[in-house]
Design an enzyme around this catalytic site. Structure first.
Site, PDB file in Angstrom:
ATOM      1  N   PRO A 134      17.868   4.204  -1.898  1.00 53.63           N
ATOM      2  CA  PRO A 134      17.252   5.169  -2.503  1.00 53.63           C
ATOM      3  C   PRO A 134      17.658   6.456  -1.626  1.00 53.63           C
ATOM      4  CG  PRO A 134      15.599   3.707  -2.193  1.00 53.63           C
ATOM      5  CD  PRO A 134      16.914   3.168  -1.462  1.00 53.63           C
ATOM      6  N   SER A 170       9.210  12.385   1.790  1.00 49.79           N
ATOM      7  CA  SER A 170       9.973  13.211   0.719  1.00 49.79           C
ATOM      8  C   SER A 170       8.820  14.013   0.169  1.00 49.79           C
ATOM      9  CB  SER A 170      10.534  12.700  -0.228  1.00 49.79           C
ATOM     10  OG  SER A 170      11.460  11.751   0.352  1.00 49.79           O
ATOM     11  N   SER A 220      18.372   2.255   2.477  1.00 45.69           N
ATOM     12  CA  SER A 220      18.248   3.854   2.248  1.00 45.69           C
ATOM     13  C   SER A 220      19.636   4.667   2.119  1.00 45.69           C
ATOM     14  CB  SER A 220      17.484   4.579   3.378  1.00 45.69           C
ATOM     15  OG  SER A 220      17.542   5.986   3.367  1.00 45.69           O
ATOM     16  N   ALA A 272       8.756  -2.697   2.605  1.00 46.76           N
ATOM     17  CA  ALA A 272       8.110  -2.114   3.857  1.00 46.76           C
ATOM     18  C   ALA A 272       8.918  -1.918   4.943  1.00 46.76           C
ATOM     19  CB  ALA A 272       6.852  -3.227   4.275  1.00 46.76           C
ATOM     20  N   TYR A 304      16.253   7.508  12.587  1.00 47.40           N
ATOM     21  CA  TYR A 304      15.793   6.584  11.156  1.00 47.40           C
ATOM     22  C   TYR A 304      17.008   6.375  10.539  1.00 47.40           C
ATOM     23  CZ  TYR A 304      14.520   6.247   6.434  1.00 47.40           C
ATOM     24  OH  TYR A 304      14.079   5.608   5.021  1.00 47.40           O
ATOM     25  N   LYS A 308      17.780   2.352   9.546  1.00 45.01           N
ATOM     26  CA  LYS A 308      18.183   1.703   8.295  1.00 45.01           C
ATOM     27  C   LYS A 308      19.515   1.119   8.037  1.00 45.01           C
ATOM     28  CE  LYS A 308      15.558   2.002   5.343  1.00 45.01           C
ATOM     29  NZ  LYS A 308      14.274   0.992   5.118  1.00 45.01           N
ATOM     30  N   PHE A 330      19.877  17.835  -1.181  1.00 45.16           N
ATOM     31  CA  PHE A 330      19.679  16.597  -1.084  1.00 45.16           C
ATOM     32  C   PHE A 330      19.395  15.524  -2.304  1.00 45.16           C
ATOM     33  CE2 PHE A 330      15.606  18.370  -0.161  1.00 45.16           C
ATOM     34  CZ  PHE A 330      14.697  17.719  -1.071  1.00 45.16           C
ATOM     35  N   SER A 336       0.832  -1.242   0.067  1.00 42.41           N
ATOM     36  CA  SER A 336      -0.027   0.009   0.013  1.00 42.41           C
ATOM     37  C   SER A 336       0.700   1.334   0.021  1.00 42.41           C
ATOM     38  CB  SER A 336      -0.817  -0.081   1.099  1.00 42.41           C
ATOM     39  OG  SER A 336      -0.143   0.078   2.397  1.00 42.41           O
TER      40      SER A 336
END
Length: 348
Positions: A191, A206, A129, A87, A162, A166, A226, A14
């Site tokens: 990414p 983002s 990430s 996810a 965060y 990651k 960025f 989703s």
């Protein structure tokens, strides 16, 4: 075109990236399963896929599974050749406790890998990430581009929950493959900030930047630069990493250089959208103002560590090894803006 006999599991179907990965898998001819935290999301995902013109969206099967629980994962990976583990929790504001992010990200990744190994899956592609590469580095040459050789120092300056989540999740994945993975293969896509066309109300953090700019909800442009990549190119790189022989055991920095500043984004909106960008500010907000506001606004506090910094990156590995060719960042942010306006998610 892929064999219709091969099934792909896309976790987090989703989400902004997950939905795009489903579309790319269907377009390539694969059968697709996807996990959602609640089957209540099934109809909205199907409507999004239909609106996006995905082939045979009704063929997608749904499994209820949560990264924090074991339930559902054995069923999800059953009969799948590949898994795209997209996810992951991504905050819109700093969490009160860093483990609120770290534990679900790390343990959820290991849950998926164990299930995939036990089910005989060929390869898992994990969406990590740039946050696992480009932070916490002391005394680094600011002009040197980051590459796949770089890892975030979780104990370094300015590293938040965060970035830690990651980094530790990806580290745990590579350790698992080395020690317990058996024949399971792993590739990782890292990414930068993901932009590109929005298909529904489920967007990325983002995209929130673009929404606030287009709505005139920010008084000016923070001094932040960025990396940007289009969500369609993120999905494309996932499929390349999934099937390309040279992608086995590799990680790929996913970006369209050069990096882009908030002001560059604002100017791009004005140039390409004309009157629809009339609320977008182009003046720069001084760093000291944002640092002060960050004391009272946890959303602003997230960007304070990045003020005035440059984090250039190279996508040479993905381009040369896999033949990946991303859109420009100007095209990516314009696609975000145009889709937000078309869907009525911003008022211009």
């Amino acid at each position: 075109m892929a064999s219709n006999e091969e099934c792909i599991l896309v976790t987090g179907g989703s989400g902004f990236v997950g939905t795009q990965c489903i579309i790319h898998c269907l377009t390539a001819g694969y059968r697709v399963k996807t996990t959602v935290r609640s089957l209540d999301r099934k109809e909205s995902v199907l409507r999004t896929l239909q609106a996006a013109g995905a082939p045979k969206p009704e063929s997608v099967s749904f499994v209820e599974a949560d990264l924090t629980k074991d339930d559902g994962w054995k069923e999800a990976v059953q009969d799948c050749s590949y898994v795209l583990h997209v996810a992951s929790p991504f905050p819109t504001e700093a969490p009160k406790h860093e483990n609120d992010l770290i534990i679900p990200a790390r343990d959820g990744t290991l849950r998926v890998l164990r299930a995939a190994r036990d089910a005989g899956v060929k390869r898992v592609v994990i969406t990590s990430s740039f946050a696992a590469m480009g932070h916490g580095h002391r005394n680094r040459d600011p002009t040197k581009p980051f590459t796949e050789e770089d890892w975030t120092d979780v104990n370094g300056p300015g590293v938040g929950a965060y970035e830690k989540s990651k980094t530790l999740a990806e580290r745990a994945a590579w350790d698992f493959i080395e020690k317990e993975g058996g024949s399971l293969e792993l590739s990782v896509v890292n990414p930068v900030s993901i932009m590109g066309p929005v298909l529904g109300s489920d967007t990325s953090t983002s995209i929130e930047v673009a929404i606030r700019m287009l709505n005139g909800a920010v008084p000016g442009c923070p001094n932040i630069e960025f990396g940007i990549v289009d969500v369609r190119d993120v999905a494309d790189l996932h499929l390349l990493a999934m099937t390309h022989p040279k992608a086995k055991g590799e990680r790929f920095l996913c970006m369209a250089p050069p990096a882009m500043s908030i002001k560059d984004m604002a100017l791009t909106f004005h140039e390409r959208l004309g009157p629809k960008a009339r609320k977008v500010p182009t003046r720069t907000i001084p760093n000291f103002v944002l640092r002060f506001l960050g004391l009272f606004d946890s959303g602003i506090a997230l960007v304070v560590p990045f003020l005035g910094e440059s984090r250039p990156g190279s996508n040479e590995k993905a381009r040369t090894l896999l033949g990946w060719n991303p859109r420009s960042n100007a095209d990516a942010v314009t696609a975000s803006a145009e889709s937000l306006i078309q869907l009525g998610l911003v008022k211009v």
